[in-house]
Design a protein around this motif. Sequence first.
Motif, PDB file in Angstrom:
ATOM      1  N   PRO A  27       0.878  -1.208  -0.172  1.00  0.00           N
ATOM      2  CA  PRO A  27       0.120   0.054   0.078  1.00  0.00           C
ATOM      3  C   PRO A  27       0.854   1.415   0.061  1.00  0.00           C
ATOM      4  O   PRO A  27       0.517   2.099  -0.569  1.00  0.00           O
ATOM      5  CB  PRO A  27      -0.832  -0.102   1.287  1.00  0.00           C
ATOM      6  CG  PRO A  27      -0.838  -1.480   1.541  1.00  0.00           C
ATOM      7  CD  PRO A  27       0.447  -2.088   1.142  1.00  0.00           C
ATOM      8  N   ALA A  28       1.791   1.402   0.766  1.00  0.00           N
ATOM      9  CA  ALA A  28       2.767   2.521   0.796  1.00  0.00           C
ATOM     10  C   ALA A  28       3.624   2.784  -0.561  1.00  0.00           C
ATOM     11  O   ALA A  28       4.162   3.922  -0.585  1.00  0.00           O
ATOM     12  CB  ALA A  28       3.788   2.332   2.043  1.00  0.00           C
ATOM     13  N   ARG A  29       3.609   1.638  -1.461  1.00  0.00           N
ATOM     14  CA  ARG A  29       4.707   1.890  -2.524  1.00  0.00           C
ATOM     15  C   ARG A  29       3.780   2.008  -3.851  1.00  0.00           C
ATOM     16  O   ARG A  29       4.306   2.237  -4.975  1.00  0.00           O
ATOM     17  CB  ARG A  29       5.235   0.625  -2.615  1.00  0.00           C
ATOM     18  CG  ARG A  29       6.238   0.374  -1.613  1.00  0.00           C
ATOM     19  CD  ARG A  29       7.178   1.623  -1.029  1.00  0.00           C
ATOM     20  NE  ARG A  29       8.011   1.591  -0.105  1.00  0.00           N
ATOM     21  CZ  ARG A  29       9.244   1.308  -0.237  1.00  0.00           C
ATOM     22  NH1 ARG A  29       9.776   1.242  -1.193  1.00  0.00           N
ATOM     23  NH2 ARG A  29       9.891   1.185   0.761  1.00  0.00           N
ATOM     24  N   LEU A  30       2.543   2.212  -3.731  1.00  0.00           N
ATOM     25  CA  LEU A  30       1.512   2.093  -4.936  1.00  0.00           C
ATOM     26  C   LEU A  30       1.173   3.628  -5.203  1.00  0.00           C
ATOM     27  O   LEU A  30       0.780   4.294  -4.227  1.00  0.00           O
ATOM     28  CB  LEU A  30       0.272   1.273  -4.750  1.00  0.00           C
ATOM     29  CG  LEU A  30       0.350  -0.200  -5.076  1.00  0.00           C
ATOM     30  CD1 LEU A  30      -1.122  -0.758  -4.981  1.00  0.00           C
ATOM     31  CD2 LEU A  30       1.059  -0.574  -6.361  1.00  0.00           C
ATOM     32  N   ARG A  31       1.330   4.031  -6.392  1.00  0.00           N
ATOM     33  CA  ARG A  31       0.781   5.456  -6.567  1.00  0.00           C
ATOM     34  C   ARG A  31      -0.834   5.330  -6.865  1.00  0.00           C
ATOM     35  O   ARG A  31      -1.456   4.074  -6.901  1.00  0.00           O
ATOM     36  CB  ARG A  31       1.349   5.863  -8.055  1.00  0.00           C
ATOM     37  CG  ARG A  31       2.667   6.142  -8.183  1.00  0.00           C
ATOM     38  CD  ARG A  31       3.186   6.524  -9.544  1.00  0.00           C
ATOM     39  NE  ARG A  31       4.542   6.972  -9.410  1.00  0.00           N
ATOM     40  CZ  ARG A  31       5.458   6.981 -10.602  1.00  0.00           C
ATOM     41  NH1 ARG A  31       4.790   6.882 -11.638  1.00  0.00           N
ATOM     42  NH2 ARG A  31       6.713   7.442 -10.416  1.00  0.00           N
ATOM     43  N   PRO A  32      -1.432   6.436  -6.700  1.00  0.00           N
ATOM     44  CA  PRO A  32      -2.930   6.271  -6.799  1.00  0.00           C
ATOM     45  C   PRO A  32      -3.363   5.655  -8.254  1.00  0.00           C
ATOM     46  O   PRO A  32      -2.873   5.847  -9.173  1.00  0.00           O
ATOM     47  CB  PRO A  32      -3.636   7.909  -6.808  1.00  0.00           C
ATOM     48  CG  PRO A  32      -2.432   8.457  -6.084  1.00  0.00           C
ATOM     49  CD  PRO A  32      -1.188   7.776  -6.419  1.00  0.00           C
ATOM     50  N   GLY A  33      -4.277   4.762  -7.880  1.00  0.00           N
ATOM     51  CA  GLY A  33      -4.788   3.784  -9.067  1.00  0.00           C
ATOM     52  C   GLY A  33      -3.679   2.821  -9.258  1.00  0.00           C
ATOM     53  O   GLY A  33      -4.275   1.991 -10.351  1.00  0.00           O
ATOM     54  N   GLY A  34      -2.808   2.454  -8.541  1.00  0.00           N
ATOM     55  CA  GLY A  34      -1.721   1.433  -9.028  1.00  0.00           C
ATOM     56  C   GLY A  34      -2.417   0.174  -8.515  1.00  0.00           C
ATOM     57  O   GLY A  34      -3.263  -0.113  -7.912  1.00  0.00           O
ATOM     58  N   GLU A  35      -1.567  -0.812  -9.075  1.00  0.00           N
ATOM     59  CA  GLU A  35      -1.847  -2.231  -8.665  1.00  0.00           C
ATOM     60  C   GLU A  35      -0.550  -3.093  -8.336  1.00  0.00           C
ATOM     61  O   GLU A  35       0.378  -2.681  -8.935  1.00  0.00           O
ATOM     62  CB  GLU A  35      -2.603  -3.021 -10.026  1.00  0.00           C
ATOM     63  CG  GLU A  35      -4.023  -2.409 -10.208  1.00  0.00           C
ATOM     64  CD  GLU A  35      -4.588  -3.301 -11.316  1.00  0.00           C
ATOM     65  OE1 GLU A  35      -5.624  -2.881 -11.725  1.00  0.00           O
ATOM     66  OE2 GLU A  35      -4.033  -4.588 -11.728  1.00  0.00           O
ATOM     67  N   GLY A  36      -0.669  -3.779  -7.437  1.00  0.00           N
ATOM     68  CA  GLY A  36       0.270  -4.914  -6.964  1.00  0.00           C
ATOM     69  C   GLY A  36      -0.195  -6.291  -7.797  1.00  0.00           C
ATOM     70  O   GLY A  36      -1.562  -6.790  -7.558  1.00  0.00           O
TER      71      GLY A  36
END
Length: 375
Positions: free
Chosen positions: A287-296
């Motif tokens: 969660p802390a490494r995703l940009r808004p709208g990003g996915e893992g």
Amino acid sequence: MSTVRWTEDHTTRSARWRSENAAPVPGRVVVADDRMKADTAYRLAREGTALLWRGDYHNGRQLLRAMGRRAGDGPAGDFEQHRQARGRRARVLGKLLVLLEDDHSLSLRRAPDVRLACTQAYGPPHEPVVVALSELLGVLGAHQWRVKGVPVPALDARVHPHYGVFSPVRGEYVDLVAQAPLPGLGTAFDLGTGTGVLAAVLARRGFERVVATDISPRALDCARENVRRLGLDGRVEIVGPALYPEGRADLVVCNPPWLPARPSSALEQGVYDEDGAMLRGFLEGLPARLRPGGEGWLVLSDLAEHLGLRTRRELLEAFTAAGLRVVDRIDTVPRHPRARDTADPLHAARQAEVTSLWRLSTWSSSSTSPAGPGR
């Protein structure tokens, strides 16, 4: 490294001991040659006596195979008993030793030139070393993979694995990453990059910047070499040793070791992840490494579920605990020969195996229930 000592021609000799499996230095070593019978060799090895092979190279390989047949693979179906049996087998086969001279050469009749392969695996030679013949054969096999490469249709190219780096011979997980819908084309992270194959796939799919990490120095060197071979070193950055790089990304991909069990050596770290440590680290840090709208993207086999090492509920609960929701799950079945090998003690689990790409995002991105696509 410790020292191995033995008596040969009424003279006490010694050399450094090397073991990638961290096997203890042999306490008792006898010289063996072409006159050694397989039953005798197997009995001595089971009793803890190591055999320094001085006969013909190919006869030594045949003896090793004969010892392996006597050791067996353990019972079918039970993973823990299977691993224990495999461990005992490896310890017995690891008692058949060879001496590498101070230039990594192997002074046995009909022996191949092993110097380059050993230098690639162990580094420049300094002094004579004793290694298990089974380990040396692994070094030679890895050298062949490194020279020939592994074809990757998603790249229309070959990737060249190094010794001790997980080889992308199971192409289904690569195809999942090559075909899943992208959340954006800015920055992507590839965690645990290994050969760098997924980082290369992401770069070829159009990401402006790909940062790939690994905790293994061998993997970092391997990934850098493959990225250069593919002409992607201007777009793919290899950093580490680390799990996460600095910053945030539009996409974070992780293909952790699939089985939450303790590796018996550094070479098994591509398959076994003790207590699911890398999986948890990926989920908790996502969660802390995703940009808004990003996915893992979690690429994971369910083999552990079929072996009773993890449940689907535990996996879904780990997503929720990390504050993640499931956007989608894309499944595929394995295509490797072991899935069809009925003689494999774990055949039932392998036949039922499914490899999935879990598309994960944070709850702030949507109000979708996490239980939907994950069930």
